[in-house]
Design a protein around this motif. Structure first.
Motif: not given
Length: 231
Positions: A179-203
Motif C-alpha cells: 500500500x502506497x497511500x499510508x504513513x511512514x518515515x519516508x522509506x518504511x511504512x508504519x504497517x511494516x515497522x511493527x511486530x505482533x506482540x512487541x512494544x510498538x512505538x510511533x514517533x
C-alpha cells in the motif's frame, strides 16, 4: 549497571553514520559499540543474496562486547535492515547455505535482553528482499522469543502519495507493504515497522536514515522516546 549495547547498521550503511547515536548512548550510561561495517561489506548481499557476511560481523562484535564487559547479555539495536538481520541472528533455524557450506545457526537469543528495531521493514513485497524476510517471518513470527524484549519503533513523517515530494515514499511503502497511500518515515511504512506482540512505538517527524536531512530515530529528541526501553 546498564547492559552493553550493540548497534547494527541498516542496509548499505557503514558504522560511521551511527557515531552520534553511539556517543549519545554512551553519555546516557550505556556502553555502546557499532558493528564495524563498511559500505562495501554489503556488496556480497546484493540482489537478495544471504546476509551471512553481516551476521558473521555481528556475531563477532557481540562476542567481543560480552567478553569486554564480562556480561551475559546485551541490548541490540537494529536500524532498518539491521532489525530483521538481528532476528535471524537470534534464531535457531539453519540459515541459507552458501555453496557447499553447511547452513549456519547463530542461536543468539539467550544473549539478547532487548531488541530495538528502528524503521525496520519486517515485511516486504519486493522480490529481491522477500527471500530473506519470508525466512524471518515464517520461522520467527512476531515477538518470537519470550525471554527477549522486542521494541519496534516506526516513524510517522510522510504520507505516501502520487505527487511531488511524496512519490518516493509512496513507491517505497508500496514495495514494502503493498500500500502506497499510508504513513511512514519516508522509506518504511508504519504497517511494516511493527511486530505482533512487541512494544510498538510511533514517533512523529523522524526521517528514516541517519544521513537524511533533519532528525532521524537516533537524534536527541526521538532517542528520549525509546532509550527508556533499554535495560
Amino acid at each position: 549497571m546498564p547492559l552493553p549495547t550493540v548497534i547494527l547498521p541498516g542496509y548499505l550503511e557503514s558504522a560511521i553514520a551511527y557515531r552520534q547515536l553511539e556517543q549519545s548512548l554512551l553519555e546516557l550510561g550505556f556502553p555502546t559499540v557499532t558493528v564495524p561495517l563498511r559500505r562495501r561489506d554489503w556488496i556480497p548481499t546484493l540482489g537478495g543474496r544471504p546476509v551471512t557476511p553481516i551476521l558473521q560481523q555481528l556475531d563477532l562484535t557481540v562476542k567481543q562486547t560480552l567478553q569486554e564487559h564480562n556480561a551475559a547479555q546485551i541490548n541490540l539495536i537494529g536500524h532498518s535492515a539491521g532489525g530483521w538481520i538481528s532476528r535471524i541472528y537470534m534464531g535457531e533455524k539453519p540459515y541459507f547455505p552458501s555453496g557447499n557450506v553447511q547452513p549456519p545457526i547463530w542461536k543468539a537469543y539467550p544473549l539478547v535482553a532487548t531488541l530495538i528495531t528502528l524503521g525496520t521493514p519486517h515485511i516486504s513485497q519486493e522480490r529481491w528482499t522477500r527471500r530473506n524476510l519470508d525466512f524471518v517471518a515464517n520461522n520467527y513470527p512476531g515477538a518470537f522469543y519470550q525471554n527477549v524484549r522486542y521494541v519496534c519503533v516506526a516513524g510517522k513523517t510522510i504520507f505516501g502519495a502520487r505527487r511531488r515530494g511524496s512519490w518516493l515514499a509512496y513507491s517505497s511503502y508500496q514495495l514494502t507493504c503493498g500500500i502506497g497511500n499510508t504513513w511512514g518515515d519516508g522509506i518504511t511504512p508504519i504497517a511494516a515497522a511493527h511486530l505482533e506482540g512487541a512494544e510498538n512505538l510511533i514517533i512523529e517527524g523522524v526521517n528514516h536514515s541517519p544521513r537524511s536531512p533533519g532528525i532521524w530515530y537516533g537524534s536527541p529528541e526521538p532517542l528520549k522516546v525509546w532509550v527508556q526501553h533499554l535495560i
